[in-house]
Scaffold this motif. Sequence first.
Motif, PDB file in Angstrom:
ATOM      1  N   ALA A   6       0.841  -1.189   0.000  1.00  0.00           N
ATOM      2  CA  ALA A   6       0.000   0.000   0.000  1.00  0.00           C
ATOM      3  C   ALA A   6       0.881   1.245   0.000  1.00  0.00           C
ATOM      4  CB  ALA A   6      -0.911   0.000   1.219  1.00  0.00           C
ATOM      5  N   PHE A   7       0.436   2.266  -0.756  1.00  0.00           N
ATOM      6  CA  PHE A   7       1.173   3.524  -0.814  1.00  0.00           C
ATOM      7  C   PHE A   7       0.158   4.660  -0.671  1.00  0.00           C
ATOM      8  CE2 PHE A   7       3.652   6.954  -2.732  1.00  0.00           C
ATOM      9  CZ  PHE A   7       4.885   6.747  -2.136  1.00  0.00           C
ATOM     10  N   TYR A   8       0.467   5.584   0.213  1.00  0.00           N
ATOM     11  CA  TYR A   8      -0.500   6.614   0.611  1.00  0.00           C
ATOM     12  C   TYR A   8      -0.721   7.661  -0.480  1.00  0.00           C
ATOM     13  CZ  TYR A   8      -2.713  10.171   3.578  1.00  0.00           C
ATOM     14  OH  TYR A   8      -3.573  11.094   4.125  1.00  0.00           O
ATOM     15  N   PHE A   9      -1.996   7.962  -0.728  1.00  0.00           N
ATOM     16  CA  PHE A   9      -2.413   8.996  -1.678  1.00  0.00           C
ATOM     17  C   PHE A   9      -3.074  10.118  -0.889  1.00  0.00           C
ATOM     18  CE2 PHE A   9      -5.747  10.188  -5.067  1.00  0.00           C
ATOM     19  CZ  PHE A   9      -4.890  11.079  -5.698  1.00  0.00           C
ATOM     20  N   PRO A  10      -2.338  11.176  -0.556  1.00  0.00           N
ATOM     21  CA  PRO A  10      -2.851  12.186   0.379  1.00  0.00           C
ATOM     22  C   PRO A  10      -4.042  12.983  -0.141  1.00  0.00           C
ATOM     23  CG  PRO A  10      -0.731  12.872  -0.541  1.00  0.00           C
ATOM     24  CD  PRO A  10      -0.936  11.450  -0.957  1.00  0.00           C
ATOM     25  N   ALA A  11      -4.172  13.131  -1.449  1.00  0.00           N
ATOM     26  CA  ALA A  11      -5.271  13.943  -1.981  1.00  0.00           C
ATOM     27  C   ALA A  11      -6.632  13.404  -1.571  1.00  0.00           C
ATOM     28  CB  ALA A  11      -5.172  14.016  -3.505  1.00  0.00           C
ATOM     29  N   LYS A  12      -6.723  12.083  -1.381  1.00  0.00           N
ATOM     30  CA  LYS A  12      -7.979  11.459  -0.974  1.00  0.00           C
ATOM     31  C   LYS A  12      -7.868  10.772   0.387  1.00  0.00           C
ATOM     32  CE  LYS A  12     -10.613  12.557  -4.416  1.00  0.00           C
ATOM     33  NZ  LYS A  12     -11.903  13.265  -4.258  1.00  0.00           N
TER      34      LYS A  12
END
Length: 246
Positions: A6-12
């Motif tokens: 898993a890799f974090y997507f800060p926009a969502k």
Amino acid sequence: MFEQFAFYFPAKDVDKQIHLYLPDNYEESKEHFPVVYMYDGHNLFFDEDATYGTSWGLLDFMDSYDKQVIIVGIECSHEEGERIREYCPYPVDTQYFGHVAGYGDVYMDWLVNELKPFIDDNYPTIPDREATAIAGSSMGGLMAFYSVIAHNDVFSKAGALSPAFGFAVPELEAEIAQHEIDPDTRVFFSYGDEEVNFERLKPTATFNDAIIEAGGETHVHIEEGGDHSEATWRKQNRLYMDFLWK
């Protein structure tokens, strides 16, 4: 080899599942490899993970392919309607979907400025533009073409299979006008003959001509008996890989 993380997507404020293919001998060889970033990562490798039960079969294909590359597949959002928004580069008004609050530009900024550096720092990539490609199908094909235009300093190659250009033709035309396209740019376009029509081919011809006018190379493929499905895109693995890398 195959990894998932898993890799974090800060926009969502969500984690994106990454489906990562690595050449089997990468640890022993000490080599570094080109990279293809691909949309809809869950559809690429295993039938049991694919949305409609058929994948692109890329694990088996890459294990037998004579060009060793790393594939970074990024899984899309599965919330209702979210994939269209995330894979549309612009906010647009459409005939069939109404207003689409597309944020594909934000998504691509994340891929280029956060995910790619992470991959380059942790895996044996060749990080240069000449060794970096992007590919996808349908909305992912739209995004792949947008990516190679808007981030032509990062991507030198794109595979746009059954691209959903109808969402953003004037916006993409304006995008092309805003950017200088490096002559070392290759774009593969394709459709199945059962899905293609003049409405689809007209913008493809325009975008194809724009790449050629910039000095780049293109290939337009029509898959005989093909439709808008993973089974059709699976048949083209060798075609687009050969064109992009050979």
